[in-house]
Design an enzyme around this catalytic site. Sequence first.
Site, PDB file in Angstrom:
ATOM      1  N   ASP A 194       0.828  -1.204   0.000  1.00 48.97           N
ATOM      2  CA  ASP A 194       0.000   0.000   0.000  1.00 48.97           C
ATOM      3  C   ASP A 194       0.862   1.254   0.000  1.00 48.97           C
ATOM      4  OD1 ASP A 194      -2.535   0.890  -0.249  1.00 48.97           O
ATOM      5  OD2 ASP A 194      -3.070   0.758   1.865  1.00 48.97           O
ATOM      6  N   ASP A 201      -9.046  -2.670   2.349  1.00 50.07           N
ATOM      7  CA  ASP A 201      -8.956  -2.092   3.687  1.00 50.07           C
ATOM      8  C   ASP A 201      -9.930  -2.745   4.652  1.00 50.07           C
ATOM      9  OD1 ASP A 201      -7.114  -0.353   2.584  1.00 50.07           O
ATOM     10  OD2 ASP A 201      -8.625   1.153   2.098  1.00 50.07           O
TER      11      ASP A 201
END
Length: 536
Positions: free
Chosen positions: A384, A437
């Site tokens: 990420d 997420d």
Amino acid sequence: MSLPPFTCRLLAAAAALYLIGLLCVGADTKDVTAPKIPGCSNEFQMVKVENWVNGENGETFTAMTAQFGTMLPSDKDKAVKLPVALTTPLDSCSNLTSKLSWSIALSVRGECAFTVKAQVAQAGGAAALVLINDKEELDEMVCGEKDTSLNVSIPILMITTSSGDALKKSIMQNKKVELLLYAPKSPIVDYAVVFLWLMSVGTVFVASVWSHVTSPKKNDEQYDELSPKKSSNVDATKGGAEEETLDISAMGAVIFVISASTFLVLLFFFMSSWFILILTIFFVIGGMQGMHNINVTLITRRCSKCGQKNLKLPLLGNTSILSLVVLLFCFVVAILWFMNRKTSHAWAGQDIFGICMMINVLQVARLPNIRVATILLCCAFFYDIFWVFISPLIFKQSVMIAVARGSKDTGESIPMLLRIPRLSDPWGGYNMIGFGDILFPGLLICFIFRFDKENNKGVSNGYFPWLMFGYGLGLFLTYLGLYVMNGHGQPALLYLVPCTLGITVILGLVRKELRDLWNYGTQQPSAADVNPSPEA
């Protein structure tokens, strides 16, 4: 012959796992590379342009201010409605012959620098300069390297070519055109984000407790569509392999992150409308499968006899009538959403399908222990950060943000996120969170719930309540970071991994149970367990 239910669920989970490899982040409108010189250090503002033609209020356009010039008022009541006049020459690159006293100058892009146009318009007495772009986008108007000092004291803004052509056409028809310019600010906190927070936390919670809450009784176990069936071997009781689950291995975790990175780069270079269409179809299939399994499971829990009636169909064989009816319902809902996916209210259907798909995936894909969870979440953590912050050094822009924005041709993005409209923002838009997420931390939290349950841990000595708190806190910190950084894209796993995996490790160390969590499900059963001695 029909595919087994688990095979369908596994295919849907595989499609979903490719989608969650793309974690969506926000973006801002600041240009940090543009030169900062005296008189040229403004932040870009989005502007609402209300127009009147012969006294009749028309469509409100959107514009963007330049890096130089004065700022516009944010309050509509403080803005002043002024007449508009075309510049002569139209490009505003030389002294103007048209009278612009206390009027808004309307000019076109090209032939000279933005700063030259601004200075010419100001010298001609214009109260503001509106530049018509040569395309349907708003470009950032910055200063050049030769502009060592600027003294532009009027607002400078750009509108799209279609908006400018409409204004120019009315003026050339000798109609009176007036504009009202103001730049409303987005609120620091949009209260709709609370609902997004609740959806995310709720999805993880429901997915974690789903198998426990919907666990069928012995006499109706055959009708369970979503809850995994426990195997009778020793490993099943220890959280090991189960019949209808896919345990993620350490090597599989690493391969997945590498595959997701490769897929992300392919999307970056080959993003197109047909590519997005294919991924949208995968999303619809996964969402429809999840919705079907959830509905069938809930119905059979309330009415165990509802799933007993079967119907023999060609090619499919014996099929539950309930399953077939629910499947047709889900198919109709999926088609309706797909046909209306570009409308303003399509976010609701997208969220429903996304939540159903994620609950389904979290029942199929499982982490066996904290060792694999650490490998997966740490890889996702650096994945990420790399694709948000480091990729611009290689690809000249953030690959993650570019992919999240979708196709420039159609404006359509990949439906890989939950979103909800920004209700208090005058500019609209959406609060968003990527599937990854939710699913990456969700895999860990689901494992922790199983660990607590199988070890008879309660609220006081369990891990699950702490991880739910940590996940909620991580989401809160994500949005806090987004607002503190003025909307600059934030990798959510930067906050979520420490708040979930970090809490697990700390609690395990304090309680001296980290070794059990780390090696869970890998202990070999004792000989007495495998071959119990006969009773005397």
